[in-house]
Scaffold this motif. Structure first.
Motif, PDB file in Angstrom:
ATOM      1  N   SER A   1       0.834  -1.215   0.000  1.00  6.09           N
ATOM      2  CA  SER A   1       0.000   0.000   0.000  1.00  6.09           C
ATOM      3  C   SER A   1       0.862   1.254   0.000  1.00  6.09           C
ATOM      4  CB  SER A   1      -0.923  -0.006   1.222  1.00  6.09           C
ATOM      5  OG  SER A   1      -1.799  -1.116   1.177  1.00  6.09           O
ATOM      6  N   ALA A   2       1.968   1.208   0.748  1.00  2.00           N
ATOM      7  CA  ALA A   2       2.866   2.367   0.792  1.00  2.00           C
ATOM      8  C   ALA A   2       3.463   2.625  -0.586  1.00  2.00           C
ATOM      9  CB  ALA A   2       3.984   2.122   1.810  1.00  2.00           C
ATOM     10  N   ALA A   3       3.875   1.553  -1.258  1.00  3.49           N
ATOM     11  CA  ALA A   3       4.458   1.704  -2.593  1.00  3.49           C
ATOM     12  C   ALA A   3       3.449   2.315  -3.558  1.00  3.49           C
ATOM     13  CB  ALA A   3       4.921   0.344  -3.115  1.00  3.49           C
ATOM     14  N   SER A   4       2.204   1.892  -3.446  1.00  3.35           N
ATOM     15  CA  SER A   4       1.159   2.428  -4.311  1.00  3.35           C
ATOM     16  C   SER A   4       0.995   3.925  -4.094  1.00  3.35           C
ATOM     17  CB  SER A   4      -0.154   1.698  -4.040  1.00  3.35           C
ATOM     18  OG  SER A   4      -1.198   2.276  -4.791  1.00  3.35           O
ATOM     19  N   GLU A   5       1.010   4.352  -2.843  1.00  2.00           N
ATOM     20  CA  GLU A   5       0.856   5.782  -2.530  1.00  2.00           C
ATOM     21  C   GLU A   5       2.063   6.583  -3.015  1.00  2.00           C
ATOM     22  OE1 GLU A   5      -1.767   7.334  -1.491  1.00  2.00           O
ATOM     23  OE2 GLU A   5      -2.947   5.510  -1.184  1.00  2.00           O
ATOM     24  N   TYR A   6       3.256   6.009  -2.868  1.00  2.00           N
ATOM     25  CA  TYR A   6       4.443   6.705  -3.363  1.00  2.00           C
ATOM     26  C   TYR A   6       4.378   6.867  -4.879  1.00  2.00           C
ATOM     27  CZ  TYR A   6       6.944   6.425   1.128  1.00  2.00           C
ATOM     28  OH  TYR A   6       7.334   6.579   2.434  1.00  2.00           O
ATOM     29  N   GLY A   7       3.873   5.848  -5.560  1.00  2.00           N
ATOM     30  CA  GLY A   7       3.724   5.932  -7.012  1.00  2.00           C
ATOM     31  C   GLY A   7       2.762   7.042  -7.404  1.00  2.00           C
ATOM     32  N   LYS A   8       1.648   7.160  -6.682  1.00  2.00           N
ATOM     33  CA  LYS A   8       0.680   8.234  -6.954  1.00  2.00           C
ATOM     34  C   LYS A   8       1.301   9.603  -6.677  1.00  2.00           C
ATOM     35  CE  LYS A   8      -3.299   5.292  -5.861  1.00  2.00           C
ATOM     36  NZ  LYS A   8      -4.332   4.984  -4.848  1.00  2.00           N
ATOM     37  N   ALA A   9       2.105   9.665  -5.598  1.00  2.00           N
ATOM     38  CA  ALA A   9       2.774  10.928  -5.260  1.00  2.00           C
ATOM     39  C   ALA A   9       3.741  11.333  -6.367  1.00  2.00           C
ATOM     40  CB  ALA A   9       3.521  10.783  -3.934  1.00  2.00           C
ATOM     41  N   ALA A  10       4.481  10.353  -6.876  1.00  2.00           N
ATOM     42  CA  ALA A  10       5.456  10.637  -7.936  1.00  2.00           C
ATOM     43  C   ALA A  10       4.756  11.212  -9.167  1.00  2.00           C
ATOM     44  CB  ALA A  10       6.206   9.362  -8.311  1.00  2.00           C
ATOM     45  N   LEU A  11       3.608  10.643  -9.514  1.00  2.00           N
ATOM     46  CA  LEU A  11       2.856  11.120 -10.671  1.00  2.00           C
ATOM     47  C   LEU A  11       2.374  12.545 -10.463  1.00  2.00           C
ATOM     48  CD1 LEU A  11       1.660  10.474 -13.443  1.00  2.00           C
ATOM     49  CD2 LEU A  11      -0.351   9.554 -12.271  1.00  2.00           C
ATOM     50  N   ALA A  12       1.875  12.817  -9.254  1.00  2.00           N
ATOM     51  CA  ALA A  12       1.381  14.168  -8.952  1.00  2.00           C
ATOM     52  C   ALA A  12       2.521  15.188  -9.022  1.00  2.00           C
ATOM     53  CB  ALA A  12       0.733  14.187  -7.568  1.00  2.00           C
ATOM     54  N   PHE A  13       3.667  14.841  -8.436  1.00  2.00           N
ATOM     55  CA  PHE A  13       4.815  15.758  -8.467  1.00  2.00           C
ATOM     56  C   PHE A  13       5.321  15.964  -9.901  1.00  2.00           C
ATOM     57  CE2 PHE A  13       5.729  14.319  -3.906  1.00  2.00           C
ATOM     58  CZ  PHE A  13       5.168  15.467  -3.351  1.00  2.00           C
ATOM     59  N   LYS A  14       5.288  14.895 -10.683  1.00  2.00           N
ATOM     60  CA  LYS A  14       5.736  15.005 -12.067  1.00  2.00           C
ATOM     61  C   LYS A  14       4.836  15.958 -12.844  1.00  2.00           C
ATOM     62  CE  LYS A  14       6.371  12.351 -16.317  1.00  2.00           C
ATOM     63  NZ  LYS A  14       6.156  11.068 -17.001  1.00  2.00           N
ATOM     64  N   ASN A  15       3.527  15.843 -12.651  1.00  2.00           N
ATOM     65  CA  ASN A  15       2.580  16.733 -13.337  1.00  2.00           C
ATOM     66  C   ASN A  15       2.754  18.175 -12.908  1.00  2.00           C
ATOM     67  OD1 ASN A  15       1.459  14.640 -14.791  1.00  2.00           O
ATOM     68  ND2 ASN A  15      -0.149  14.216 -13.284  1.00  2.00           N
ATOM     69  N   ALA A  16       3.267  18.356 -11.685  1.00  2.00           N
ATOM     70  CA  ALA A  16       3.528  19.714 -11.190  1.00  2.00           C
ATOM     71  C   ALA A  16       4.927  20.186 -11.577  1.00  2.00           C
ATOM     72  CB  ALA A  16       3.381  19.753  -9.673  1.00  2.00           C
ATOM     73  N   LYS A  17       5.659  19.319 -12.319  1.00  2.00           N
ATOM     74  CA  LYS A  17       7.032  19.602 -12.742  1.00  2.00           C
ATOM     75  C   LYS A  17       7.984  19.765 -11.553  1.00  2.00           C
ATOM     76  CE  LYS A  17       5.810  21.487 -17.270  1.00  2.00           C
ATOM     77  NZ  LYS A  17       5.976  20.165 -17.898  1.00  2.00           N
ATOM     78  N   GLN A  18       7.664  19.095 -10.473  1.00  2.00           N
ATOM     79  CA  GLN A  18       8.547  19.045  -9.298  1.00  2.00           C
ATOM     80  C   GLN A  18       9.347  17.736  -9.389  1.00  2.00           C
ATOM     81  OE1 GLN A  18       8.706  21.753  -7.081  1.00  2.00           O
ATOM     82  NE2 GLN A  18       7.435  22.558  -8.750  1.00  2.00           N
ATOM     83  N   PHE A  19      10.317  17.740 -10.294  1.00  2.00           N
ATOM     84  CA  PHE A  19      10.981  16.485 -10.647  1.00  2.00           C
ATOM     85  C   PHE A  19      11.830  15.920  -9.502  1.00  2.00           C
ATOM     86  CE2 PHE A  19      10.417  18.652 -14.816  1.00  2.00           C
ATOM     87  CZ  PHE A  19       9.433  17.796 -15.294  1.00  2.00           C
ATOM     88  N   ASP A  20      12.387  16.791  -8.683  1.00  2.00           N
ATOM     89  CA  ASP A  20      13.200  16.301  -7.560  1.00  2.00           C
ATOM     90  C   ASP A  20      12.326  15.522  -6.579  1.00  2.00           C
ATOM     91  OD1 ASP A  20      15.535  15.942  -6.151  1.00  2.00           O
ATOM     92  OD2 ASP A  20      15.277  17.738  -4.941  1.00  2.00           O
ATOM     93  N   GLN A  21      11.154  16.077  -6.261  1.00  2.00           N
ATOM     94  CA  GLN A  21      10.228  15.382  -5.355  1.00  2.00           C
ATOM     95  C   GLN A  21       9.675  14.115  -6.018  1.00  2.00           C
ATOM     96  OE1 GLN A  21       8.093  19.247  -4.621  1.00  2.00           O
ATOM     97  NE2 GLN A  21       7.709  18.320  -2.621  1.00  2.00           N
ATOM     98  N   ALA A  22       9.447  14.180  -7.335  1.00  2.00           N
ATOM     99  CA  ALA A  22       8.953  13.010  -8.059  1.00  2.00           C
ATOM    100  C   ALA A  22       9.981  11.888  -8.026  1.00  2.00           C
ATOM    101  CB  ALA A  22       8.635  13.387  -9.505  1.00  2.00           C
ATOM    102  N   LYS A  23      11.251  12.251  -8.204  1.00  2.00           N
ATOM    103  CA  LYS A  23      12.330  11.263  -8.151  1.00  2.00           C
ATOM    104  C   LYS A  23      12.415  10.610  -6.776  1.00  2.00           C
ATOM    105  CE  LYS A  23      16.213  12.647  -7.023  1.00  2.00           C
ATOM    106  NZ  LYS A  23      17.001  12.821  -5.777  1.00  2.00           N
TER     107      LYS A  23
END
Length: 305
Positions: free
Chosen positions: A33-55
């Protein structure tokens, strides 16, 4: 919009951390479940162009899943967006090794090729290594056409970097594979590439041997490629720059891959292009004319120079 996506990402991070916590009634973290949430977070940060947080979110997802190969690759792509290419390649390589261990060599090869493309303009030496690794993966899977395509990329980079000794070996490996899959016309082109590389190495003997060995390839003897190479070698051996330039400026050579075409256009014969030629005989004098003996001797001596 960006602020909304950042907040969305932070919410997913908070949920992921909650899944990882343990307590009196929860003895084991919920990694899936944690991995799933991290994946969703990465997508959200990527869409916001916050690539460091997405990484960072991708890396956390990978750690939570331990064997989540795709998450490492995604983290690498985030680093690419941040122009941190060496670090990006490192993560993609790690993902590729994990793909191989998991029995998915095709995905591993695609990841390695992607990494090679990322780093090609920044670190050609690393790109060569990655393309060769990719070719090895495909070759082990008996996917020879894909393997030889990647070897070709490596060969061209080696030529571009004037690493001619390595390029000669790489082109020979390409040629062997094309011969194995019976793509003989491409073998002829690879022979031209080999000869140009060897001549730039100032190794006429190796260049001549390449042509001689290629006579065993069906259709080579009698082809326009063979005729052009024989003419090229003759001109080079005779130090005839005009003949060499004529061959290298022919459509057969000019329309090769750009890196090989350049080799042809910059090929210079040894000795500065002064042709090897027999001593000239003195010109005959018209009948009825005489010349002083000393003048005759000078002219005769001049004819021998």
């Amino acid at each position: 919009m960006a602020a909304q996506k950042i907040n969305e990402g932070l919410e997913h991070i908070a949920k992921a951390e909650k899944y990882l916590k343990t307590g009196l009634l929860k003895w084991k973290p919920d990694y899936d479940s944690a991995a799933s949430e991290y994946g969703k977070a990465a997508l959200a940060f990527k869409n916001a162009k916050q690539f460091d947080q997405a990484k960072d979110a991708c890396l956390r997802e990978a750690v939570a899943h331990e064997n989540n190969r795709a998450a490492y690759e995604q983290a690498g792509m985030m680093l690419k967006e941040m122009q941190q290419l060496p670090q990006a390649v490192q993560l993609i390589e790690k993902a590729s090794m994990m793909y191989l261990e998991n029995g998915t060599p095709d995905t591993a090869a695609m990841a390695l090729e992607r990494a090679g493309k990322l780093i090609e303009n920044v670190n050609p030496e690393k790109a060569v290594q990655l393309y060769q690794q990719t070719a090895n993966v495909f070759e082990n899977e008996e996917r020879l056409r894909q393997a030889v395509e990647l070897l070709g990329k490596a060969s061209r980079l080696l030529v571009r970097g004037r690493r001619f000794d390595e390029a000669a070996l790489s082109i020979q490996k390409e040629k062997n594979i094309y011969k194995e899959i019976e793509n003989y016309p491409t073998c002829y082109k690879k022979t031209i590439a080999q000869v140009l590389v060897h001549l730039h190495r100032n190794d006429y003997v190796a260049a001549e041997r390449c042509v001689r060995e290629s006579y065993s390839i069906p259709g080579f003897n009698g082809s326009e490629d063979c005729a052009a190479l024989e003419q090229l070698l003759e001109g080079y051996d005779q130090q005839d720059q005009d003949q060499v330039s004529e061959v290298c400026n022919s459509p057969l050579f000019k329309y090769m891959d750009n890196d090989y075409a350049k080799l042809g256009l910059t090929l210079v014969v040894p000795g500065g292009g002064i042709k090897k030629k027999a001593a000239a005989t003195p010109e005959a004098k018209p009948e009825g004319t005489t010349a002083p003996a000393a003048e005759e001797e000078d002219e005769y001596a001049g004819g021998l120079c």
